[in-house]
Design a protein around this motif. Structure first.
Motif, PDB file in Angstrom:
ATOM      1  N   ILE A  90       0.668  -1.430  -0.226  1.00 41.91           N
ATOM      2  CA  ILE A  90      -0.125   0.020  -0.305  1.00 41.91           C
ATOM      3  C   ILE A  90       0.587   1.367   0.348  1.00 41.91           C
ATOM      4  CG2 ILE A  90      -1.235   2.011   1.649  1.00 41.91           C
ATOM      5  CD1 ILE A  90      -3.061  -1.128   2.343  1.00 41.91           C
ATOM      6  N   ALA A  91       1.825   1.672   1.073  1.00 41.69           N
ATOM      7  CA  ALA A  91       2.843   2.718   0.682  1.00 41.69           C
ATOM      8  C   ALA A  91       3.308   2.539  -0.673  1.00 41.69           C
ATOM      9  CB  ALA A  91       3.956   2.286   1.724  1.00 41.69           C
ATOM     10  N   THR A  92       3.772   1.596  -0.567  1.00 42.51           N
ATOM     11  CA  THR A  92       4.796   2.497  -2.629  1.00 42.51           C
ATOM     12  C   THR A  92       3.524   2.825  -3.389  1.00 42.51           C
ATOM     13  OG1 THR A  92       5.886  -0.332  -1.970  1.00 42.51           O
ATOM     14  CG2 THR A  92       5.713   0.569  -4.357  1.00 42.51           C
ATOM     15  N   ARG A  93       1.707   2.152  -3.381  1.00 45.52           N
ATOM     16  CA  ARG A  93       1.030   2.442  -4.602  1.00 45.52           C
ATOM     17  C   ARG A  93       0.780   4.044  -4.472  1.00 45.52           C
ATOM     18  NH1 ARG A  93      -3.942  -1.009  -2.896  1.00 45.52           N
ATOM     19  NH2 ARG A  93      -5.133   0.937  -4.462  1.00 45.52           N
ATOM     20  N   LEU A  94       0.893   4.437  -3.073  1.00 46.55           N
ATOM     21  CA  LEU A  94       1.088   5.548  -2.549  1.00 46.55           C
ATOM     22  C   LEU A  94       1.770   6.592  -3.341  1.00 46.55           C
ATOM     23  CD1 LEU A  94      -0.823   5.304   0.753  1.00 46.55           C
ATOM     24  CD2 LEU A  94      -1.905   6.721  -1.162  1.00 46.55           C
ATOM     25  N   LEU A  95       3.473   5.783  -2.824  1.00 45.91           N
ATOM     26  CA  LEU A  95       4.599   6.887  -3.060  1.00 45.91           C
ATOM     27  C   LEU A  95       4.580   6.473  -4.639  1.00 45.91           C
ATOM     28  CD1 LEU A  95       6.432   5.098  -0.774  1.00 45.91           C
ATOM     29  CD2 LEU A  95       5.610   7.396  -0.274  1.00 45.91           C
ATOM     30  N   ALA A  96       4.178   5.614  -4.965  1.00 47.08           N
ATOM     31  CA  ALA A  96       4.340   5.925  -7.384  1.00 47.08           C
ATOM     32  C   ALA A  96       3.774   7.178  -8.109  1.00 47.08           C
ATOM     33  CB  ALA A  96       3.908   4.364  -7.033  1.00 47.08           C
ATOM     34  N   GLU A  97       2.186   7.956  -7.430  1.00 46.05           N
ATOM     35  CA  GLU A  97       1.975   8.456  -7.865  1.00 46.05           C
ATOM     36  C   GLU A  97       2.680  10.066  -7.560  1.00 46.05           C
ATOM     37  OE1 GLU A  97      -2.223   7.798  -6.783  1.00 46.05           O
ATOM     38  OE2 GLU A  97      -1.836   5.838  -7.494  1.00 46.05           O
ATOM     39  N   THR A  98       2.042  10.621  -6.407  1.00 43.00           N
ATOM     40  CA  THR A  98       2.084  12.367  -5.622  1.00 43.00           C
ATOM     41  C   THR A  98       2.477  11.781  -4.342  1.00 43.00           C
ATOM     42  OG1 THR A  98      -0.051  12.500  -5.821  1.00 43.00           O
ATOM     43  CG2 THR A  98       1.079  13.267  -7.396  1.00 43.00           C
ATOM     44  N   PRO A  99       3.392  11.691  -3.556  1.00 44.38           N
ATOM     45  CA  PRO A  99       4.094  11.373  -2.696  1.00 44.38           C
ATOM     46  C   PRO A  99       3.742  12.512  -1.605  1.00 44.38           C
ATOM     47  CG  PRO A  99       5.572  10.356  -3.699  1.00 44.38           C
ATOM     48  CD  PRO A  99       4.724  10.856  -4.393  1.00 44.38           C
ATOM     49  N   GLU A 100       4.350  14.159  -2.911  1.00 44.88           N
ATOM     50  CA  GLU A 100       4.563  14.933  -1.909  1.00 44.88           C
ATOM     51  C   GLU A 100       2.766  15.077  -0.747  1.00 44.88           C
ATOM     52  OE1 GLU A 100       4.667  14.475  -4.654  1.00 44.88           O
ATOM     53  OE2 GLU A 100       6.109  16.551  -5.419  1.00 44.88           O
ATOM     54  N   GLY A 101       3.458  15.543   0.344  1.00 45.81           N
ATOM     55  CA  GLY A 101       1.516  16.570   1.201  1.00 45.81           C
ATOM     56  C   GLY A 101       0.828  15.045   1.528  1.00 45.81           C
ATOM     57  N   LEU A 102       2.187  13.662   1.981  1.00 43.03           N
ATOM     58  CA  LEU A 102       1.629  12.350   1.990  1.00 43.03           C
ATOM     59  C   LEU A 102       2.706  11.845   3.312  1.00 43.03           C
ATOM     60  CD1 LEU A 102       0.111   9.973   1.738  1.00 43.03           C
ATOM     61  CD2 LEU A 102       1.897   9.196   0.139  1.00 43.03           C
ATOM     62  N   GLY A 103       1.860  11.064   4.532  1.00 47.10           N
ATOM     63  CA  GLY A 103       2.432  10.893   5.484  1.00 47.10           C
ATOM     64  C   GLY A 103       1.972   9.096   5.658  1.00 47.10           C
ATOM     65  N   TYR A 104       2.691   8.106   5.985  1.00 46.27           N
ATOM     66  CA  TYR A 104       2.346   6.862   6.316  1.00 46.27           C
ATOM     67  C   TYR A 104       2.970   5.973   7.786  1.00 46.27           C
ATOM     68  CZ  TYR A 104       0.907   1.591   4.964  1.00 46.27           C
ATOM     69  OH  TYR A 104       0.295   0.531   4.704  1.00 46.27           O
ATOM     70  N   LEU A 105       1.865   5.879   8.547  1.00 50.00           N
ATOM     71  CA  LEU A 105       2.231   5.539   9.784  1.00 50.00           C
ATOM     72  C   LEU A 105       1.500   4.916  10.321  1.00 50.00           C
ATOM     73  CD1 LEU A 105       2.568  10.067  11.160  1.00 50.00           C
ATOM     74  CD2 LEU A 105       4.298   8.968  10.118  1.00 50.00           C
ATOM     75  N   LEU A 106       1.953   3.939  10.911  1.00 50.99           N
ATOM     76  CA  LEU A 106       0.892   3.097  12.188  1.00 50.99           C
ATOM     77  C   LEU A 106       0.924   3.401  12.934  1.00 50.99           C
ATOM     78  CD1 LEU A 106       3.677   0.138  12.561  1.00 50.99           C
ATOM     79  CD2 LEU A 106       2.160   0.610  10.788  1.00 50.99           C
ATOM     80  N   LYS A 107      -0.887   3.334  13.511  1.00 50.95           N
ATOM     81  CA  LYS A 107      -1.713   3.689  14.735  1.00 50.95           C
ATOM     82  C   LYS A 107      -0.837   3.914  15.889  1.00 50.95           C
ATOM     83  CE  LYS A 107      -6.021   2.798  12.826  1.00 50.95           C
ATOM     84  NZ  LYS A 107      -7.303   2.412  12.934  1.00 50.95           N
ATOM     85  N   ASP A 108      -0.043   2.576  16.587  1.00 48.55           N
ATOM     86  CA  ASP A 108       1.242   3.109  17.521  1.00 48.55           C
ATOM     87  C   ASP A 108       2.376   3.722  17.293  1.00 48.55           C
ATOM     88  OD1 ASP A 108      -0.169  -0.109  17.897  1.00 48.55           O
ATOM     89  OD2 ASP A 108       1.874  -1.248  17.261  1.00 48.55           O
ATOM     90  N   ARG A 109       2.181   4.523  16.259  1.00 50.46           N
ATOM     91  CA  ARG A 109       3.135   5.468  16.008  1.00 50.46           C
ATOM     92  C   ARG A 109       2.438   6.942  16.875  1.00 50.46           C
ATOM     93  NH1 ARG A 109       7.680   4.097  15.867  1.00 50.46           N
ATOM     94  NH2 ARG A 109       6.885   2.799  14.380  1.00 50.46           N
TER      95      ARG A 109
END
Length: 214
Positions: A90-109
């Motif tokens: 999922i992270a790779t799918r997101l980053l493959a498009e427009t990663p600017e202004g994007l975060g991917y975090l685990l809920k534990d964080r």
């Protein structure tokens, strides 16, 4: 900064809202479904939308699809995706498009309020914020025969922190080394990887992640 929170768990929503309120961040809306999320984002136009990956009705990727729709409607809005587990695909799918202004975090964080708020601010400013465990997963998928293997252990540590979105100054503090040492490591890393060493942190992140996805 104004945010909209989308998670089907009211406990999670309220917990995040409480953390943000203490940090002086306005929570414009809390919602529990993708449709409500899109409606509130259209109405509120927040700085950042915080979105759970898995939402009703199927608990698969409704949140992710809503995030894509937000990006299409409001490209200026930052998006922070929350996930219960590391899902590198999922992270790779997101980053493959427009990663600017994007975060991917685990809920534990989220429990680390200072780090979570810092990540939100980076995303709101157009930067990137990746969970360290996600970065580790991306690194593990890199080619065994690629230039990543030419890095020293210290250079790899620096690169991992760059990929998380940290500035040189933040890396220096976290690794307990001087800013000058960080700058030397960064220069060496980008030379070995054949990447331009720009002064813009989110561009550095994009360059690194593009390399790791190759």
């Amino acid at each position: 900064m104004r945010v909209v929170i989308a998670d089907d768990s009211i406990l999670v929503r309220e917990g995040i809202a409480s953390i943000l309120a203490r940090a002086g961040i306005e929570v414009a809306a809390q919602v529990g479904s993708p449709d409500e999320l899109l409606d509130e984002v259209d109405a509120q136009v927040p700085d950042v939308a915080i979105v759970d990956v898995r939402m009703p009705p199927t608990q698969t990727d409704e949140g992710l699809r809503a995030a894509h729709e937000i990006r299409a409607r409001h490209p200026q809005i930052g998006i922070v995706i929350l996930s219960q587990h590391v899902e590198v695909g999922i992270a790779t799918r997101l980053l493959a498009e427009t990663p600017e202004g994007l975060g991917y975090l685990l809920k534990d964080r989220v429990g680390n309020a200072e780090a979570f708020v810092d990540s939100l601010r980076r995303v709101a400013d157009g930067g990137s914020a990746l969970d360290p465990e996600v970065v580790t997963g991306l690194f593990s998928r890199a080619r065994d025969d690629g230039p990543l293997q030419t890095l020293t252990d210290r250079e790899r540590e620096v690169l991992e922190r760059i990929a998380e979105g940290l500035s040189n100054q933040a890396i220096a503090v976290e690794m307990s080394i001087t800013l000058r040492s960080v700058e030397k490591y960064v220069s060496s890393v980008f030379t070995k990887l054949g990447l331009p060493a720009t002064g813009h942190e989110h561009r550095r992140v994009l360059a690194v992640l593009q390399f790791l996805r190759a």
